[in-house]
Design a protein around this motif. Sequence first.
Motif, PDB file in Angstrom:
ATOM      1  N   UNK A 101       0.833  -1.196   0.000  1.00  0.00           N
ATOM      2  CA  UNK A 101       0.000   0.000   0.000  1.00  0.00           C
ATOM      3  C   UNK A 101       0.873   1.254   0.000  1.00  0.00           C
ATOM      4  N   UNK A 102       0.289   2.361  -0.420  1.00  0.00           N
ATOM      5  CA  UNK A 102       1.003   3.636  -0.382  1.00  0.00           C
ATOM      6  C   UNK A 102       1.295   4.021   1.066  1.00  0.00           C
ATOM      7  N   UNK A 103       2.418   4.721   1.252  1.00  0.00           N
ATOM      8  CA  UNK A 103       2.875   5.033   2.604  1.00  0.00           C
ATOM      9  C   UNK A 103       1.841   5.834   3.385  1.00  0.00           C
ATOM     10  N   UNK A 104       1.203   6.805   2.744  1.00  0.00           N
ATOM     11  CA  UNK A 104       0.194   7.613   3.426  1.00  0.00           C
ATOM     12  C   UNK A 104      -0.976   6.749   3.881  1.00  0.00           C
ATOM     13  N   UNK A 105      -1.378   5.801   3.051  1.00  0.00           N
ATOM     14  CA  UNK A 105      -2.490   4.902   3.379  1.00  0.00           C
ATOM     15  C   UNK A 105      -2.108   3.999   4.549  1.00  0.00           C
ATOM     16  N   UNK A 106      -0.864   3.545   4.551  1.00  0.00           N
ATOM     17  CA  UNK A 106      -0.380   2.730   5.669  1.00  0.00           C
ATOM     18  C   UNK A 106      -0.449   3.506   6.977  1.00  0.00           C
ATOM     19  N   UNK A 107       0.021   4.757   6.933  1.00  0.00           N
ATOM     20  CA  UNK A 107       0.060   5.548   8.156  1.00  0.00           C
ATOM     21  C   UNK A 107      -1.337   5.907   8.646  1.00  0.00           C
ATOM     22  N   UNK A 108      -2.245   6.150   7.705  1.00  0.00           N
ATOM     23  CA  UNK A 108      -3.617   6.425   8.116  1.00  0.00           C
ATOM     24  C   UNK A 108      -4.205   5.208   8.835  1.00  0.00           C
ATOM     25  N   UNK A 109      -3.985   4.031   8.255  1.00  0.00           N
ATOM     26  CA  UNK A 109      -4.497   2.793   8.849  1.00  0.00           C
ATOM     27  C   UNK A 109      -3.873   2.532  10.212  1.00  0.00           C
ATOM     28  N   UNK A 110      -2.541   2.617  10.260  1.00  0.00           N
ATOM     29  CA  UNK A 110      -1.863   2.295  11.515  1.00  0.00           C
ATOM     30  C   UNK A 110      -2.103   3.363  12.572  1.00  0.00           C
ATOM     31  N   UNK A 111      -2.269   4.617  12.138  1.00  0.00           N
ATOM     32  CA  UNK A 111      -2.542   5.683  13.092  1.00  0.00           C
ATOM     33  C   UNK A 111      -3.854   5.462  13.819  1.00  0.00           C
ATOM     34  N   UNK A 112      -4.892   5.064  13.072  1.00  0.00           N
ATOM     35  CA  UNK A 112      -6.194   4.816  13.698  1.00  0.00           C
ATOM     36  C   UNK A 112      -6.123   3.592  14.600  1.00  0.00           C
ATOM     37  N   UNK A 113      -5.482   2.536  14.112  1.00  0.00           N
ATOM     38  CA  UNK A 113      -5.342   1.326  14.923  1.00  0.00           C
ATOM     39  C   UNK A 113      -4.519   1.621  16.173  1.00  0.00           C
ATOM     40  N   UNK A 114      -3.474   2.441  16.020  1.00  0.00           N
ATOM     41  CA  UNK A 114      -2.657   2.796  17.178  1.00  0.00           C
ATOM     42  C   UNK A 114      -3.441   3.553  18.230  1.00  0.00           C
ATOM     43  N   UNK A 115      -4.448   4.310  17.812  1.00  0.00           N
ATOM     44  CA  UNK A 115      -5.271   5.042  18.773  1.00  0.00           C
ATOM     45  C   UNK A 115      -6.096   4.107  19.648  1.00  0.00           C
ATOM     46  N   UNK A 116      -6.325   2.871  19.197  1.00  0.00           N
ATOM     47  CA  UNK A 116      -7.030   1.919  20.064  1.00  0.00           C
ATOM     48  C   UNK A 116      -6.178   1.583  21.283  1.00  0.00           C
ATOM     49  N   UNK A 117      -4.858   1.530  21.078  1.00  0.00           N
ATOM     50  CA  UNK A 117      -3.976   1.313  22.226  1.00  0.00           C
ATOM     51  C   UNK A 117      -4.038   2.482  23.188  1.00  0.00           C
ATOM     52  N   UNK A 118      -4.092   3.696  22.644  1.00  0.00           N
ATOM     53  CA  UNK A 118      -4.250   4.884  23.485  1.00  0.00           C
ATOM     54  C   UNK A 118      -5.551   4.812  24.267  1.00  0.00           C
ATOM     55  N   UNK A 119      -6.625   4.386  23.596  1.00  0.00           N
ATOM     56  CA  UNK A 119      -7.948   4.331  24.223  1.00  0.00           C
ATOM     57  C   UNK A 119      -7.988   3.386  25.418  1.00  0.00           C
ATOM     58  N   UNK A 120      -7.578   2.139  25.216  1.00  0.00           N
ATOM     59  CA  UNK A 120      -7.749   1.152  26.282  1.00  0.00           C
ATOM     60  C   UNK A 120      -6.783   1.403  27.441  1.00  0.00           C
ATOM     61  N   UNK A 121      -5.611   1.952  27.126  1.00  0.00           N
ATOM     62  CA  UNK A 121      -4.700   2.286  28.219  1.00  0.00           C
ATOM     63  C   UNK A 121      -5.188   3.534  28.964  1.00  0.00           C
ATOM     64  N   UNK A 122      -5.826   4.450  28.245  1.00  0.00           N
ATOM     65  CA  UNK A 122      -6.472   5.607  28.876  1.00  0.00           C
ATOM     66  C   UNK A 122      -7.543   5.130  29.859  1.00  0.00           C
ATOM     67  N   UNK A 123      -8.404   4.223  29.390  1.00  0.00           N
ATOM     68  CA  UNK A 123      -9.485   3.718  30.231  1.00  0.00           C
ATOM     69  C   UNK A 123      -8.965   2.921  31.420  1.00  0.00           C
ATOM     70  N   UNK A 124      -7.774   2.371  31.302  1.00  0.00           N
ATOM     71  CA  UNK A 124      -7.224   1.566  32.392  1.00  0.00           C
ATOM     72  C   UNK A 124      -6.812   2.404  33.588  1.00  0.00           C
ATOM     73  N   UNK A 125      -6.520   3.692  33.354  1.00  0.00           N
ATOM     74  CA  UNK A 125      -5.913   4.481  34.426  1.00  0.00           C
ATOM     75  C   UNK A 125      -6.690   5.718  34.847  1.00  0.00           C
ATOM     76  N   UNK A 126      -7.634   6.170  34.038  1.00  0.00           N
ATOM     77  CA  UNK A 126      -8.272   7.445  34.354  1.00  0.00           C
ATOM     78  C   UNK A 126      -9.056   7.373  35.664  1.00  0.00           C
ATOM     79  N   UNK A 127      -9.607   6.195  35.977  1.00  0.00           N
ATOM     80  CA  UNK A 127     -10.381   6.091  37.220  1.00  0.00           C
ATOM     81  C   UNK A 127      -9.508   6.170  38.459  1.00  0.00           C
ATOM     82  N   UNK A 128      -8.182   5.906  38.305  1.00  0.00           N
ATOM     83  CA  UNK A 128      -7.288   5.991  39.471  1.00  0.00           C
ATOM     84  C   UNK A 128      -7.166   7.423  39.980  1.00  0.00           C
ATOM     85  N   UNK A 129      -7.463   8.405  39.098  1.00  0.00           N
ATOM     86  CA  UNK A 129      -7.346   9.807  39.487  1.00  0.00           C
ATOM     87  C   UNK A 129      -8.573  10.323  40.226  1.00  0.00           C
TER      88      UNK A 129
END
Length: 497
Positions: A101-129
């Motif tokens: 795939x084109x590099x821009x398309x790869x980064x768009x795909x991986x960027x969105x998928x990478x945000x899922x890691x941000x999401x679940x790790x966010x949810x894991x810790x926000x309640x501790x505050x």
Amino acid sequence: MISILQYRRLRRDLEKNIQIYGPEEVVNGKSAPENDSTKRDSALHNGMPKTSLVKMRNGQTAFIPGVEVVCSNSLPEAGESGEIFLVGFDGTNDELNPKNWKLLYKWKTLGIVGMTGFLVSWASSIDSAVMKQAEAEFAVSEITESLATGLYLIAFAFGSLVAAPFSETVGRNPVYIVTLSMLMIFLMASGLSPNIGSQLAFRFLAGLFGCTPLTTFGGSMSDIFDLLDRTYAFPVCCSLSFLGPFLAPMVGAFIGQSTAISWRWSEWTSLILAGLITGAIFLFVPETYAPILLKWKASHLRSITGDPRFKAEIELRTASLATRLARNCYRPFQLFFGELMVALFTMYLVVVYIVLFGFLTGYDFIYGKTYGFSQGSVGLAFIGMNVGFLIAFAIIPHVYFKYKRALVRAAETEKGLPEPEERLWYAMYGAPWLPISLFWMGWTSYPSISYWSSLVSSVAFGFAVQGVFISSYQYLIDTYEQYAASALVWGYLSQAK
């Protein structure tokens, strides 16, 4: 949605590219008419498989790039000839292959998928505050309320054993969409919990489904990027996974001390974030798992030609879906107990994660009780660690060119690829700072010493953890490639210990 369009587009492309000739046009497998023969020769010259001229049961002959005729008497579809048409990519430049795939398309795909890691790790810790506010409403102790975070992480361990194998059986996208949808349901239920029992139960269930992005993410990245590109792609997406749990307490701390909104907004922010990311995956992220893409291709070829002998490699498995899932669930244990390096990395990461997530409550002691920071200011103290995560970017160019030289040297050898140990440079630069930063913080966290000292040490700690994380996971991905998600299970099992 994008996966559905991807599936339909593949059929249209196949119908456009397949050349089918009647029995009178091709006799005994000889060349097609001159104009089409020229096209075929050109295609073969560009890297397509040589065995792409197949004779179908209806007497017609078809030129189908990416198909290899193989013997397989064990399949009923093979018939008397004992042949099946094994479906693969159309050579090294096939655009169906995510690595092309084109590099821009790869980064768009991986960027969105990478945000899922941000999401679940966010949810894991926000309640501790917001523990203080939750303790007061449910009339429980601090230790009891801390189980809301602990059970979420424990559920990560159990869920990852199933999530990773599922992604290697049905593909990446179905797993992302289904599990994130379930995560949203249980985050909402946790936010509406009337008592501590229901909150803990729903937090556990949220963690059970929330583990999926973290284990499947490594598999998605190995689907899209080749060995060299992973050198810079993986650190970027790893940072998203680490920024989540240490940006969330900053937001949660201000939610907790606010008189305008309830502490339950810690769950609502996670829910809103989950909705946005799940929608983005549904709309913009295509399927990336190569065996599933080839299965789609084989299905279309069977439909277009009417010949059942077109098969993808994943379809040659004779075991049932339940048997394959059971076998895939067994694979992480097989890797852990059969591969020494998987076990050693897991035990090392156990120590790192214990310290890392211990800071979620430890910072309140250091900066709240020792230095007298307000609840919101304690959350801001996590900025130092986040800065450390981002500093790891500074060594990406150095490691990238180092690995590129290793690829050139390896190309001249029989193996042709660098050893997976070439991925350990991030850890070699970062890991020494792990004990240094911990001793630094431990020896200087006193009221008589400025809090700036411990804050600076947290920067070094963030840099160290990021280096260890990047090296460990890239090593496992390079070593186990197609089963990367199963190998990564043990990295996330360590979070719950």
